[in-house]
Design an enzyme around this catalytic site. Sequence first.
Site, PDB file in Angstrom:
ATOM      1  N   CYS A  22       0.776  -1.206   0.000  1.00 49.09           N
ATOM      2  CA  CYS A  22       0.000   0.000   0.000  1.00 49.09           C
ATOM      3  C   CYS A  22       0.812   1.261   0.000  1.00 49.09           C
ATOM      4  CB  CYS A  22      -0.823   0.034   1.268  1.00 49.09           C
ATOM      5  SG  CYS A  22      -1.119  -1.574   1.935  1.00 49.09           S
ATOM      6  N   ASN A 256       2.370  -0.758   5.533  1.00 50.78           N
ATOM      7  CA  ASN A 256       2.757  -1.049   4.167  1.00 50.78           C
ATOM      8  C   ASN A 256       3.804  -2.138   4.269  1.00 50.78           C
ATOM      9  OD1 ASN A 256       3.629  -1.162   1.571  1.00 50.78           O
ATOM     10  ND2 ASN A 256       4.707   0.806   1.607  1.00 50.78           N
ATOM     11  N   GLY A 257       3.430  -3.316   3.847  1.00 50.38           N
ATOM     12  CA  GLY A 257       4.392  -4.408   3.949  1.00 50.38           C
ATOM     13  C   GLY A 257       3.690  -5.714   4.205  1.00 50.38           C
ATOM     14  N   MET A 504      20.968 -28.074 -12.920  1.00 51.73           N
ATOM     15  CA  MET A 504      19.798 -28.577 -13.658  1.00 51.73           C
ATOM     16  C   MET A 504      18.616 -28.726 -12.702  1.00 51.73           C
ATOM     17  SD  MET A 504      21.214 -30.717 -16.784  1.00 51.73           S
ATOM     18  CE  MET A 504      19.825 -30.041 -17.666  1.00 51.73           C
ATOM     19  N   GLU A 917      19.103 -14.152 -17.923  1.00 49.06           N
ATOM     20  CA  GLU A 917      19.382 -12.886 -17.269  1.00 49.06           C
ATOM     21  C   GLU A 917      20.738 -12.276 -17.604  1.00 49.06           C
ATOM     22  OE1 GLU A 917      20.071 -14.213 -12.694  1.00 49.06           O
ATOM     23  OE2 GLU A 917      20.307 -12.114 -13.191  1.00 49.06           O
ATOM     24  N   LYS A 968      15.550 -22.325  -7.704  1.00 50.98           N
ATOM     25  CA  LYS A 968      16.030 -21.687  -6.479  1.00 50.98           C
ATOM     26  C   LYS A 968      15.265 -20.399  -6.211  1.00 50.98           C
ATOM     27  CE  LYS A 968      19.855 -19.861  -9.193  1.00 50.98           C
ATOM     28  NZ  LYS A 968      21.205 -19.409  -9.268  1.00 50.98           N
ATOM     29  N   CYS A1133      22.200 -32.220 -24.650  1.00 48.14           N
ATOM     30  CA  CYS A1133      22.429 -32.363 -23.207  1.00 48.14           C
ATOM     31  C   CYS A1133      22.068 -33.772 -22.770  1.00 48.14           C
ATOM     32  CB  CYS A1133      21.570 -31.336 -22.467  1.00 48.14           C
ATOM     33  SG  CYS A1133      21.320 -31.696 -20.732  1.00 48.14           S
ATOM     34  N   CYS A1139      26.683 -28.439 -14.896  1.00 46.01           N
ATOM     35  CA  CYS A1139      26.685 -27.091 -15.478  1.00 46.01           C
ATOM     36  C   CYS A1139      27.523 -26.144 -14.632  1.00 46.01           C
ATOM     37  CB  CYS A1139      25.275 -26.539 -15.574  1.00 46.01           C
ATOM     38  SG  CYS A1139      24.042 -27.718 -16.085  1.00 46.01           S
ATOM     39  N   CYS A1144      30.770 -29.284 -19.060  1.00 40.34           N
ATOM     40  CA  CYS A1144      29.756 -29.964 -19.869  1.00 40.34           C
ATOM     41  C   CYS A1144      30.433 -30.619 -21.076  1.00 40.34           C
ATOM     42  CB  CYS A1144      28.718 -28.956 -20.334  1.00 40.34           C
ATOM     43  SG  CYS A1144      27.494 -29.684 -21.424  1.00 40.34           S
TER      44      CYS A1144
END
Lengths: 1515, 486
Positions: A22, A256-257, A504, A917, A968, A1133, A1139, A1144
């Site tokens: 909020c 707020n939280g 993996m 990423e 994860k 693979c 990895c 690999c």
Amino acid sequence: MGHNYLPKAEGLYDPRFEKDACGVGFVANIKGVKSHEIIQKGIELLINLEHRGAVGAEKNSGDGAGILVQMPDKFFRKIAMLQNINLPSFGNYAVGVVFIPRDPEGGLECQTIVENCILELGLDFLGWRKVPTDNSSLGDSVKSTEPHIYHIFVAKPNHIIDSDAFERKLYVARKYIQTEVTSSDIKSNEYFYIPSLSYKTILYKGQLITAQLPLFFADLNDKDFESAIALVHSRFSTNTFPSWPLAQPFRYLAHNGEINTLRGNINWMRARQSLIESNLFSQDDLDKIYPYLINEKTGSDSSILDNVVELLTLAGRTLPHVMTMMIPEAWEKDKQNNKEIRDFYEYHATLMEPWDGPASLAFTDGKFVGATLDRNGLRPSRYILTKDDILVMASEQGAIYFPPEDVLLKGRLQPGKMFLVNLDEGRIVPDIEIKTMLAKGHPYGEWLDELKISLDNLPLNNQVKQPNHKTILRRQKCYGYTIEDLKTIIAPMAKDGYEAIGSMGNDATLPVLSNKAVNLFNYFHQLFAQVTNPPIDPIREESVMSLVSFIGQQGNLFEQNKKTKKFIELPQPILTNENLEKLRGINESNFKAITIDLLFDVKTIGSMEQRLVAVRNAALTAVQNGFQVIILSTRGVDKKHAAIPSLLAISAVHHHLVEHGMRTNCGIVIECGDAREVHHFATLIGYGANAINPYLAFETIEDLRKRTLIDEHLSSENATKNYINAIEKGLLKIMSKMGISTIQSYTGAQIFEAVGLSDEVVAKYFKGTASRLSGIGINEIEAEVLICHEVAFSEDNVESTDLSVGGLYSYRQRGEKHQYTPENIFLLQQSARTNDYEVFKQYSKTLDYQADNLLNLRGLLDFKKQAPISIDEVESVEEIRKRFATGAMSYGSISLEAHQTMAIAMNAIGAKSNTGEGGEDPLRFKPFANGDNANSSIKQVASGRFGVTMNYLVNAKEIQIKMAQGAKPGEGGQLPGDKVDDIIGKTRYSTPGVGLISPPPHHDIYSIEDLKQLIHDLKNANKEARISVKLVSEVGVGTIAAGVAKAHSDVILISGYDGGTGASPQTSIKHTGLPWELGLAEAHQTLVKNGLRSRIVLQTDGQLKTGRDIVIATLLGAEEWGVATSALIVEGCIMMRKCHLNTCPVGIATQDPELRAKYKGKPEHIINYITFLAMEIRELMAELGFRTINEMVGRVDKLEARKNITHPKAKHLKLERLLHGVHIRSTDSNYCSSSQEHGIENAMDNQLIEMAKESILNGTKTYNDIIITNVNRTLGTLLSSEVTRKYGENGLPNNTIHFKMKGSAGQSFGAFLTSGITFEVEGEVNDYVGKGLCGGRIIVYPSKNSSFEPKNNVIIGNVAFYGATSGEAYIYGLAGERFAVRNSGANIVTETLGDHGCEYMTGGNVVVLGEIGKNFAAGMSGGIAYIYDVNNNQSLKINSAMVYLESINSESENTKLKTMIENHFEFTSSKTAKTILENWETAKTQFIKVIPKEYKKVLQKNEQKCAQANIKVQG
Amino acid sequence: MGKVTGFKEYKREDFGYQRVGERITHFKEFTIAMPKDDVEKQAARCMECGVPFCHSSYGCPLANIIPQFNDLIYTDKWESAFRNLMSTNNFPEFTGRVCPAICETACVLGINDEPVAIKNIEYAIIEKAYEKGWMKTLSKEKQTGKKVAIIGSGPAGLAAADQLNKAGHEITVYEKEKRIGGLLRYGIPNFKLDKKDVVQRRIDIMIEEGINFIPEVNVGVDISINELDKEFDAIIVCIGAGKPRDLPIINRDAKGIHFAMDFLAQNNSILECEIFNEQEKISAKGKKVLVIGGGDTGSDCVGTSIRQGAKSVMQIELLSKPPLSRTEEMPWPKFPRIFKLSTSQSEGCDLEFDVLSKSFIKNETGHLIGVNCVKIKWDGQNFKEIDGSEFVIEADLVLLAMGFVGPSQDCVIENFNLKIDQRTNIEAINYKTSVPKIFSCGDSRRGQSLIVWAIFEGRECAVVVDEFLMNKKSMLNRSNKSLYEL
């Protein structure tokens, strides 16, 4: 029954998991002068925070808004007179606000109860007032649940001595009334609610949009309606269900939280009932309070927090005191606080665990008004004080306009600090004064010294149990130890002090589907924070984390006095054998330990539960008899006796004691053989253990050491120490995944979801745990224990000289079942390589027909086949293929070859690949010469923001915000320096050779409204791209998805927990998150329930392998699908799971050129695979009678649970909730059929673009003056995107477009501001300024008219320049927390900054001319910071784990720094800069240069290389 | 795992062999084992795969935990490696010598490199165990009082005996031949598997462990079914698949045509000092030997003939010469039919493929002098003779090594009244024959196969028999099932 403002649980939807976040703030006259102006300002503030709230399926239905004010005495006198009520003087009457059900009969009955209860309590009832309301602006869904709102007038009778006693009685009355109404059978009683009943304050709130508040409540517009305080709140809830009572503020606070530890806190509150006594409340009063104290089953975390704050305040503590004890700052490791304050905190820690989670709280009791921030400080809170005593505190600055010259002070709330106004004294009380005053209240230090027992000082009265190596193998077998447990889990922990890393995804079967006996721990999945609250980085932000816990009786929560009972303080919860014996042998008066064994007879079926019940009772009796330490022990297992699983025992005993209100009278310690990996310890603590002695794990370590299976040079002592260390780190990690900082509040918090345990077992022994499929009962658990026992003790077992293979982490025959087997990996590769559909069918058969081989939840489902159609009528393969995406795998985690193959293949068929990423090389944004297009359609934006530039964003078709990763969730990542080669360094905008850290949270997403902001930012960056939010399946993901839909995401991806990773701790891969089936179904059900489904595309991934998998995903609600592991397998693979080692052998997950050369995958193979999937999907569609995918989405009615399952465990599962169909609103649809309204067309940037038209067209210069306010969010981003689309990465020449702005800039000011654009602000800026800055220039200085000293006043918000890649900025004033986090190239000068500055920074230069906050440079691996340390006090605040502190040592550096400061002076006229420049020769020696160690090494290496190159050239 | 980058650093090395000239002068084993350090390096090449194909249905049927013992070897934990190996394989000393090592053809490293030398490592482990005395008689901890008869002492019978003995049952193994070991003893040449030093070494341990071996008893002939039935609680028939495929062409009756197994068995017997008269004797000495059949048995005949002093040795095969490396039709990890010169073939023999034997040629004394052959061309499953390609191979000794077609001891099957399946093997679903309490395993059940499969069958059958006898879950290890299964 509880309140039912929220819908009942339905299918997988459960209102328990509703979240909200909020905008919160207050306006006050600090001198306590009441006026109507304060009310008006409060409403103005509220309305300007609207963008932090949300609207639901209807535009005119908000999530809630409200205002809490001092009792407007003048106003009510006027009203009372009109109603012929004789109002006593202020302090002697109260006005209550009551929500009465609309049902006429029910309403009347409620009113009767209200009056009767008040009278019964001896209070004088003066009368009712129907509050005038106007609901004409409200949406229909809100109207349908709108209550009648009444005021009640109550007078203080003479026998009540003072106002405080009156207030307490009012409180009892309110609780009593609520209990009476709720427990009655009055129709619609669920709508009954009392927002407030007090003599001091009154609350107006409702399910409203902020702007509706003054329209709805006419009272608020009355000139006589006066207060010195107006505390307001605008709610953003994940749901769209009308819930009037959950609108905020509550009676004392607005929040707020999110309270992450709520479940535990509730249990602990219940647990301490027997210890609560009070002089202020009679037993009769307490009896009236209790049933409703924390029993608000569907109350939000904020409302429950408010309940406890209220209770503790009324019980005699001041409001600041209560806030400090419930939300303590990070005192454990804070050396800056004095001992008295630390003692204060420690004393209170023995009374109560922290309420842990992100929290910005504004509170008032009518006398004090203030705000506090949790220890992590993850919610922004800024304030401004004017010269005429008006104070405004809010989530952001600028929400109310004041002329700059009227402003006295601008500040921000710091983590763990309190901001308090004492209206009586008419001043702001500094945090240190509050804390000091509280600390001096009692001799806390003396009390502690007298009562605290340290384990180290305890005498060892017992003999320490020595390892028994002869029987170790047998006992290991008895607890199902495997070779993997030794090798993969225990040995690395003992050797390195860390959990081992794996890679993996988890394709092993769920415990309930396993054919084997599985450890009970493994049925529990860890939950984690996503979106609505942030996870923490336990390594880099260690300063806020604590493992300290206490054993012994807690005191009376109501009394502030010396405790009578001693207690033990534990620095961490793992006990060595010696420490356990110390504890067992404790012999203090009033402090005794008892050991209860957990052994049961193996011959009699059912004896485990009998023993469990006996253990529970024995524990209760022991506590009643005054034992403070209960040791539950599995020692003594033999041929005739097995042990109850430690987790079952601990939880059963914990809950039993909670229920009897005795839990806080003792500590529970478990001495167990079964716990060995971090997850086990986390579950034990999460279900109530205070300390754990894993004796068999210790013995195992010793045994391994003796067999030289761990480093033989390691001493026994160090091995144990390492192991405990690894557990500690692991526990911190697990807690921080959920955003929890202290083990005290983690204890008993039950932050797990069980999969495969029967409802009965959960209700009896794990009460309150989320568990949605039911499953095995207590007898099956017993059977699993007995199987292991038999293997261990059977005389027949003559040949197995070793433990079982395990096979959980790697595929092994005789081991756990895996979805991928050597057989089907081969078949899949073979089919794709040879384009052979027949072979593919053999492959899918191995996964789809799970009659005797259950692999996953979907294996338990069957199609209801009816009315098949011809396959010719079904949507084409080409169309279906477009709905596929490959998973997010970064270039870096996989090789360039593997990454590009996927992109080329997916682009060729109109499907999408994902950058992952790690950014993407701009060379790939245009097709190659051979026509291959390797530009990934989906560009991911993850917490590290690697390579996230405007150019990257504009080249996306979809921008995916990665909130969590299946393997994860809740964790960050790390790319070691040796993997960052030149090209990877380039695409990530970092220095080759320097390691990179991705933080666990996005530092610009601490809440749902932050996510909404980022979505808005990215949409501005590329308005043509879809914005997608990646979530991971867990209980409650549905409500989060609803929130994300309301935050205007275009796509939601629900990932299964079994998705892959390049590197992650082994136990994270296994134990966090849930299968996508559950998350997807929950998300779809909840979105449909909220009428939000048609706005959003739902996508799922996580071990999707066959056409059948995808058809099931579609029927459960997903219209798009992702494949990742299977795509890698098609590329070659073979699931090496190496990895993380860069080895690999097929050239996929490696950067080693020698190995990359072995890569054999081709785009055609992937195209073949996706085509096969589409073919299989079509076949099934024809059988099911669907012509299009859209028709099929969410049609769970076509699924049923498979019949005749004989699997001994799986046959107990119940799948109804998974297969529940939710009614679709007429305005909604089962699949995405409309689009989100992003509001880009209203952005101020459209005007900027217009003004800069010529510059964009032909590069001429633009200069304009403009006025801005905080509602102009994400300013400059749309403009930058236009520039980048035309000019690419390089943008325009410096300063081509220059905007000079005045006012308060909104959030994300200058986000992704690109080269050639200068933003100059005279005024102030909110959070996220310069986020992702890529080339632009940002200048901020205070208004020339302001009279305050700029360097002492806050000018920009938190998380500025997060993920900046280049550009420059000059800030004349105070900056907030987390300045320049993950900066990788921008050059920034600022005056001062808050905590955690330059965290994870990898490049660029930051110059700080004033103070820095705590924990500066944590996780900083690149770039340089220069800190002006004129007072020689800054170095202690630097986290020096990764950096060197040096001084400026070269002429070039001298020039660089000086130029930056000169620029700063030139642009901002900073006085600080001026002074420094005037004394440059002295000043330059006073700079601390902060340079990361690794970075320095690389720089030196590069220099040497250059030097050598020069020599060669010269030579 | 062993060494993370071991596979990149070390090349595959194999055991050495004695030079041809030297090794053909005797019948002893001729491999030269590696030094310990080198074996450890070879083990370091193992990548300890997340999905180890060596240990799958493409690889070792016994599900030897190959990644684990490799790791143990690399880290110098030989005894642990030995225990690990023994938990899945009763006879690594046999498989380590004569197994075609399907584990290696399935090895992941074999995708683009030389596979890990698993078989040699196995050999090294078990020999180290004998050397160090780890391999020793185990005292029997318990006695169930149940009695089991095992008919046939080949690898299946031995494996079943070993397993059931461990489970505490009283085991009697009947063998019709003079010595124990079946195919191990008689079928495989001594130069590949030494009879005294390797086979008998192990049999001796089994005897010490209490297994009762009764040779020279032909069940069904020398001892009646009734007697067995009375005395034993369970009977396992594992009599092998010794019936050789014949070549019924013209002049099959010529003298000098023998089945390979007769030739090989006799040679082994002679080496163990059995004496045969000249009529019985099949000798290659000074002869032109033709081996018909290109498989392993054929190769064994080649090596044996050479050692006996044949004048020349030729081997022909009906099928085409396999390719030298994997083709698309034989993708990894499938067992590839690729051409590899066997050690025996490399000792000096002519080898020809695509040859069809049309008729034998005999001289007036009825003795073989040659074979009429023709070259053929394969077209899928079918072949055609190539016109004009007829030729004659001179030969005075022909050894037929064309495979086997089922159990040879019909007396047992008939006597027990066992059902047979379409391939004339004993029908035994889940190792249970059509007759109560009679079980079957090994080649006699599954047809001609590898030793490793025989061991597999013996072990699995033992579990079934144990459960039958004790009427509860067996605690014997199985290939694919864990003891922890519900």
